[in-house]
Design an enzyme around this catalytic site. Structure first.
Site, mmCIF file in Angstrom:
data_model
loop_
_atom_site.group_PDB
_atom_site.id
_atom_site.type_symbol
_atom_site.label_atom_id
_atom_site.label_comp_id
_atom_site.label_asym_id
_atom_site.label_seq_id
_atom_site.Cartn_x
_atom_site.Cartn_y
_atom_site.Cartn_z
ATOM 1 N N ASP A 1 -16.678 23.193 -9.615
ATOM 2 C CA ASP A 1 -16.622 24.378 -8.765
ATOM 3 C C ASP A 1 -16.088 25.569 -9.565
ATOM 4 O O ASP A 1 -16.687 26.650 -9.608
ATOM 5 C CB ASP A 1 -15.711 24.057 -7.563
ATOM 6 N N TYR B 1 -11.708 17.323 -3.694
ATOM 7 C CA TYR B 1 -12.151 17.838 -2.395
ATOM 8 C C TYR B 1 -12.487 16.724 -1.402
ATOM 9 O O TYR B 1 -12.664 16.989 -0.214
ATOM 10 C CB TYR B 1 -13.371 18.750 -2.548
ATOM 11 N N ASP C 1 -9.593 22.545 -19.761
ATOM 12 C CA ASP C 1 -9.025 23.823 -20.215
ATOM 13 C C ASP C 1 -9.744 24.306 -21.478
ATOM 14 O O ASP C 1 -10.081 25.483 -21.606
ATOM 15 C CB ASP C 1 -7.500 23.736 -20.416
ATOM 16 N N ASP D 1 -18.273 29.114 -11.494
ATOM 17 C CA ASP D 1 -18.034 30.551 -11.298
ATOM 18 C C ASP D 1 -17.750 31.222 -12.634
ATOM 19 O O ASP D 1 -18.190 32.346 -12.882
ATOM 20 C CB ASP D 1 -16.865 30.790 -10.339
ATOM 21 N N LYS E 1 -9.906 15.849 -17.471
ATOM 22 C CA LYS E 1 -8.513 16.040 -17.897
ATOM 23 C C LYS E 1 -7.956 14.647 -18.161
ATOM 24 O O LYS E 1 -6.939 14.232 -17.593
ATOM 25 C CB LYS E 1 -7.754 16.789 -16.785
HETATM 26 MG MG MG Z 1 -17.299 27.646 -5.386
#
Ligand code: MG
Ligand code: NAI
Length: 369
Positions: free
Chosen positions: A251, A140, A227, A255, A195
């Site tokens: 991020d 990001y 993963d 969730d 990763k």
């Molecule tokens: Mg988010």
């Protein structure tokens, strides 16, 4: 102690959930007998502000956030408020504050409260871990640096630095140590999520995190590919303590974690740096339910509790620390007896009723203390 708090209600359900968190903060201030003195000042930010003025966060509002002791936020952004290149205007708020105030650590606790619904059949063992998300680097960081070529090709660049990785890893180890001191009853563990088998930047992230681990021999350390981490957080979430990850991975996994403990309505977060802290639920402005009085305010209330914990630890203010424990215990009580369960949690309480339930529980937990 007196704290200046900049309050940013934002868009959609933001003002509704922040309204309840403010009521909770005002009540704990009252219950502290004046020991916790909060000066709350609200500012307009987000997609609504952008439509009116062309700016999602004005310079003077940013300056007020910079000057405040802490920032409490609802959510900013609406899907139809977009810059010409397609990016959302409202998200300028969180990105400007995160990058400008160097809020490099995203702290996202994932905890299953008794009474909250979980889709995991065998989760009775107890889910209680924290995802530490690197907030200002990673994929990001290229938010304004990506490129598009002739409408045919698009590319983004991930940025991972030694200094950035070292400080986020230090944050994770410090948190694991603090959790162990708080009597969690399990040996502290930091899990690096990456990763490293595919990309050089993630191999580097793991390497630097391992170097930091060597300086904290009392905290166990492991590294897991992202993963596999997604799998394990569903299969055996109770085995985790503190996870540290690059921006995008943190991020996404936070969730996923929220989904295992009742959803976004129970997912608080803190974005903190060395000098500033911003506290908000992990969810967005939820335009689909805005204005209906049904949004779950508990994630924002828990975030307000994290704010008092952060302020209390920074300033060694025991009254703020105690108030933060009251908030967490009160939310726990309102979930346990069902009075704080909103529709997303399978209950019938509206936003204000859930806030009322927490206020009632606050009176009880503070009296018992
Ligand atoms: Mg988010
Ligand atoms: P969202 O988190 O707003 O909503 C996702 C789903 O969860 C929706 O079905 C919503 O109704 C539900 N939900 C979220 N919070 C809830 C709550 N407190 N109680 C009950 N249900 C809740 O994510 P979405 O739809 O992707 O984004 C909506 C807007 O919010 C977008 O403009 C996005 O950019 C913005 N956003 C802002 C964030 C921030 O300010 N930090 C973070 C995430 C999204």
């Amino acid at each position: 102690m007196t704290f200046d708090i900049a309050v940013l209600p934002g868009d959609g359900i933001g003002p509704e959930v922040v309204g309840e968190a403010v009521r909770v903060l005002e009540r704990v201030a009252e219950l502290s007998g004046g020991e916790v003195d909060l000066r709350l000042e609200a500012f307009t930010v987000g997609a609504g502000a952008w439509r009116r003025s062309g700016e999602a966060i004005a310079d003077d509002v940013y300056a007020s956030c910079d000057a405040a002791d802490a920032i409490l936020m609802g959510a900013a952004g609406l899907p139809d408020a977009r810059h010409p290149d397609g990016r959302e205007a409202g998200t300028d708020v969180i990105f400007r504050l995160r990058f400008g105030l160097d809020l490099y650590a995203g702290i996202r606790p994932v905890r299953l409260y008794p009474g909250a619904p979980t889709p995991l059949r065998d989760a009775g063992v107890g889910i209680d871990y924290v995802i530490v998300r690197e907030n200002v680097e990673g994929l990001y960081a290229g938010r304004h640096g990506g490129s598009r070529v002739e409408g045919e090709v698009a590319a983004d660049t991930s940025i991972v630095t030694r200094a950035g990785t070292r400080r986020i890893a230090e944050t994770a180890f410090g948190l694991a140590e603090a959790r162990a001191e708080d009597g969690r009853g399990r040996p502290p563990l930091v899990t690096c999520v990456d990763k490293a088998n595919v990309l050089a930047s993630y191999a580097f992230f793991r390497e630097v995190a391992s170097e930091v681990a060597a300086r904290h021999p009392e905290v166990a350390f492991e590294a897991v590919y992202v993963d596999a981490a997604a799998l394990y957080l569903v299969q055996r979430p109770a085995t985790f303590d503190v996870l540290v990850a690059e921006n995008m991975f943190g991020d996404i996994l936070s969730d996923l974690g929220a989904g295992t403990v009742g959803g976004l309505g129970l997912a608080p977060s803190a974005d903190v740096g060395d000098a500033h802290g911003l506290f908000q639920a992990a969810h967005g402005s939820a335009p689909d339910i805005a204005g209906k009085g049904i949004a779950n305010p508990l994630a924002t209330i828990l975030s307000a509790g994290m704010m008092l914990d952060w302020l209390g630890r920074r300033r060694e203010d025991h009254a703020a620390l105690r108030a933060s424990v009251w908030i967490e215990d009160a939310v726990g009580a309102a979930l346990r007896d069902g009075s704080g369960l909103t529709g997303d949690l399978g209950g019938t309480a509206g936003t204000v009723e859930a806030g009322d339930a927490v206020l009632r529980a606050l009176d009880a937990v503070s009296a018992a203390a």
